[in-house]
Design an enzyme around this catalytic site. Sequence first.
Site, short mmCIF file in Angstrom:
data_model
loop_
_atom_site.label_atom_id
_atom_site.label_comp_id
_atom_site.label_asym_id
_atom_site.label_seq_id
_atom_site.Cartn_x
_atom_site.Cartn_y
_atom_site.Cartn_z
N TRP A 138 1.20 -1.52 0.20
CA TRP A 138 0.12 0.10 -0.19
C TRP A 138 0.72 0.95 0.21
CZ3 TRP A 138 0.12 -4.08 3.43
CH2 TRP A 138 0.11 -3.54 4.16
N GLU A 195 -5.51 0.65 5.93
CA GLU A 195 -5.73 1.03 7.15
C GLU A 195 -6.34 -0.09 8.34
OE1 GLU A 195 -3.62 2.19 8.93
OE2 GLU A 195 -3.04 3.03 7.31
N THR A 228 -4.14 -5.96 13.87
CA THR A 228 -3.95 -7.22 12.78
C THR A 228 -2.36 -6.64 11.66
OG1 THR A 228 -6.00 -7.74 11.42
CG2 THR A 228 -4.71 -8.69 10.29
N LEU A 248 -8.76 -13.09 7.59
CA LEU A 248 -8.65 -12.23 8.24
C LEU A 248 -8.81 -11.97 9.83
CD1 LEU A 248 -6.21 -10.09 7.58
CD2 LEU A 248 -8.09 -8.75 6.37
N GLY A 249 -10.07 -12.47 10.36
CA GLY A 249 -10.67 -11.98 11.73
C GLY A 249 -11.12 -10.68 11.38
N TYR A 250 -12.00 -10.19 12.26
CA TYR A 250 -12.55 -9.30 12.97
C TYR A 250 -13.41 -9.23 11.56
CZ TYR A 250 -9.78 -8.69 17.02
OH TYR A 250 -9.02 -8.81 17.62
N TYR A 281 -8.00 7.15 13.86
CA TYR A 281 -6.83 7.12 13.60
C TYR A 281 -7.10 7.08 12.51
CZ TYR A 281 -3.42 4.70 11.39
OH TYR A 281 -2.61 3.75 10.06
N ASP A 338 -2.06 5.60 16.47
CA ASP A 338 -2.86 4.34 16.46
C ASP A 338 -1.79 3.58 17.85
OD1 ASP A 338 -0.25 3.74 15.70
OD2 ASP A 338 -0.67 1.89 13.84
N CYS A 353 17.13 1.20 21.06
CA CYS A 353 17.54 2.79 21.21
C CYS A 353 18.54 3.04 20.75
CB CYS A 353 17.71 3.06 23.22
SG CYS A 353 15.97 2.99 24.36
N CYS A 372 18.00 4.44 17.24
CA CYS A 372 16.59 4.95 17.47
C CYS A 372 17.52 6.86 16.83
CB CYS A 372 15.84 4.90 18.69
SG CYS A 372 14.76 5.83 18.60
N CYS A 380 14.70 11.95 23.73
CA CYS A 380 13.55 11.27 23.73
C CYS A 380 14.13 11.16 25.55
CB CYS A 380 13.72 9.68 23.84
SG CYS A 380 13.00 8.18 24.67
N1 ADE Z 1 -0.29 -0.19 10.44
C1 ADE Z 1 -1.32 0.67 10.86
N2 ADE Z 1 -1.13 1.20 9.35
C2 ADE Z 1 -0.19 1.13 9.19
C3 ADE Z 1 0.92 1.03 7.87
N3 ADE Z 1 0.19 2.52 7.06
N4 ADE Z 1 1.34 1.12 7.41
C4 ADE Z 1 2.38 0.47 8.03
N5 ADE Z 1 1.95 0.14 9.63
C5 ADE Z 1 1.00 -0.04 9.71
#
Ligand code: ADE
Length: 360
Positions: A31, A44, A50, A87-89, A127, A145, A207, A210, A216
């Site tokens: 994506w 999303e 998931t 995939l669930g839900y 989100y 998220d 860390c 990072c 941080c």
């Molecule tokens: N988790 C939720 N949205 C995401 C995204 N766009 N890329 C990677 N992990 C995600």
Amino acid sequence: MSDRNRVSADLAKLPDLIVSWYRENRRTLPWREEVSPYRTLLSEIMLQQTRVEAVKPYFERFLAAFPDVATLADADDELLNKRWEGLGYYSRARNLKKCAREIVDRFGGVIPSTLPELLSLPGIGPYTAGAIAAFAYGRPVAAVDGNVLRVTARITAETGDVLSPAVKAKLTDLVSSLVPADAASDFGQGLIELGALVCLPNRPPKCDVCPVRDLCQGHAKGIADQLPVRIKKTERKLDRRTVLVIRSGTRTLLHKRPARGLLAGLWEFPNYSGGFTEKEALDAVKALGFEPLRVRPLDPAKHLFTHIEWRMTGCLVLVAEPDFPLPEGYVMPETDDLLSRYAIPSAFAAYVRYLSAPLP
Ligand code: ADE
């Protein structure tokens, strides 16, 4: 400079650091390679609760079946469930179709770009609305998220409960105030990516690699690995069930679940509340009109839903070929047909292997 001012002055450097790091380190994900509002909406929704690795194979397969909002709005429910199978839900799939329908009816088929419009659609929460607005349309809004809550709770050494509305709102306000107008997508996805690759969940953060370690506060105070604080409220209700795999030759009995509620409209092996004895299982088979020939107990299995835990036992029952019309809502397909055409939720995955298991 007061402590408070120093924190906010340092945080002003966060967007540049996150954006540069993301551009160098981001994973290649389906994506992200080609971006459109529809691809962002779909990915999303699939990514809600998931893992990325689990979503990857589903994403392109789903797009091939439903390439645009208009096709999804008119989707055949059986095919929709089939493409979502595993995939669930599943309510996500139903809401996605409803969402597409409303986009066609209310927005002329164009996915809206503002938060209020996006939030008015089924299945789209704060989100996902932020993600579509920022990642697909480049609007300077926050998409917060679980990853982003963890990352920002650590950066700000937030010790309040990140699941509480007050702390969520505070961290969301912080992210909103930092989104760069010219790189909203890379900043938003960069925070998620940092959470996925560096600032890990349920494990010590890395860390040492990072890009924002120097600003941080969690790291400076030595408490990054104890954050975020999450006070879980959900106790799952325990539901003991008995699953019956009822076979006649190479055909197996399936039942269509009711149109509303848990796993609505999906196909299942007949199953009942309670842990049945073998006699009770055979009585249930007879009550459906079948003549049992042989029976074999099956291994127990469990499945976790958000608020319910199923603890299942099962029986494989060989029955005489039915010479009566099957009861309403039941079908008895051949194994090949069953696997290719009927969406069986993962809750029953442990029992699918008995479609071709030998009987005693
Ligand atoms: N988790 C939720 N949205 C995401 C995204 N766009 N890329 C990677 N992990 C995600």
